[in-house]
Write an enzyme that holds these catalytic residues in place. Structure first.
Site, PDB file in Angstrom:
ATOM      1  CB  ILE A  75      11.125  14.979  45.406  1.00 30.11           C
ATOM      2  CG1 ILE A  75      12.607  14.727  45.662  1.00 30.11           C
ATOM      3  CG2 ILE A  75      10.283  14.013  46.255  1.00 30.11           C
ATOM      4  CD1 ILE A  75      13.002  14.790  47.122  1.00 30.11           C
ATOM      5  CB  VAL A  77       5.032  11.741  46.828  1.00 31.21           C
ATOM      6  CG1 VAL A  77       4.208  10.636  47.500  1.00 31.21           C
ATOM      7  CG2 VAL A  77       6.510  11.545  47.136  1.00 31.21           C
ATOM      8  CD  GLU A 109      16.637  25.571  42.430  1.00 30.11           C
ATOM      9  OE1 GLU A 109      16.191  24.573  41.840  1.00 30.11           O
ATOM     10  OE2 GLU A 109      17.763  26.028  42.213  1.00 30.11           O
ATOM     11  CG  ASN A 114       5.298  22.135  48.597  1.00 33.61           C
ATOM     12  OD1 ASN A 114       4.842  21.620  49.611  1.00 33.61           O
ATOM     13  ND2 ASN A 114       5.596  21.436  47.508  1.00 33.61           N
ATOM     14  CE1 TYR A 121      12.707  18.131  49.780  1.00 36.27           C
ATOM     15  CE2 TYR A 121      11.859  20.322  49.361  1.00 36.27           C
ATOM     16  CZ  TYR A 121      12.019  19.005  48.982  1.00 36.27           C
ATOM     17  OH  TYR A 121      11.496  18.557  47.795  1.00 36.27           O
TER      18      TYR A 121
END
Length: 161
Positions: A75, A77, A109, A114, A121
């Site tokens: 993912i 962005v 993962e 982060n 999540y």
């Protein structure tokens, strides 16, 4: 503010996605060839989408799903669009696809450093199930392995009467 649209990723998107990938993940960016290989698995075991705003790709995400298990592959962005719900929309699409594919759980993962992604999540019901030590190279950052269970039948549950 213009509307963000999610749509399936195509081969024509690869140059723009790869440029974004190298900006977002400079130490361990996937090559354009790796992205192309992932796309080749669609729709069989892969599902990749892009987020567009004014016809410009501002995010992307991918899922691998087989054998009742799904894995968030990536993912990303664009930095100036973080916090605007783009990551949440992409993650929602991946989880929805895992449900459509009747996966029992989704794994991913995330870099231990982060915190923003980890919060996202956790908001989506993912919990930590392990650590991969020094997974991200060359920085030697640990990966936190997370899982969200999608389908769980109670013990003793039976559809038969």
């Amino acid at each position: 503010m213009s509307e963000v649209v999610l749509r399936p990723m195509t081969g024509a998107d690869l140059p723009a996605v790869h440029r974004l990938e190298t900006v977002l993940f400079p130490e361990d960016a996937w090559s354009e060839g790796m992205l192309r290989e992932e796309l080749a698995g669609q729709p069989g075991t892969r599902h990749y989408v892009v987020a567009e705003e004014r016809e410009e790709i501002i995010g992307y995400a991918g899922l691998a799903a087989a054998g009742g298990q799904a894995d968030v592959q990536t993912i990303g962005v664009r930095e100036d669009r973080r916090g605007a719900g783009v990551g949440a929309a992409l993650l929602t699409e991946l989880v929805d696809e895992a449900v459509r594919r009747e996966s029992e759980a989704v794994f991913l993962e995330v870099r231990a450093d982060n915190a923003g992604a980890r919060r996202l999540y956790e908001r989506f019901g993912f919990g930590q199930v392990g650590i991969r030590r020094r997974y991200y190279q060359p920085s030697n950052v640990d990966a936190i392995v997370m899982r969200r269970v999608l389908h769980r039948r109670p013990v003793g549950f039976s559809r038969e009467k």
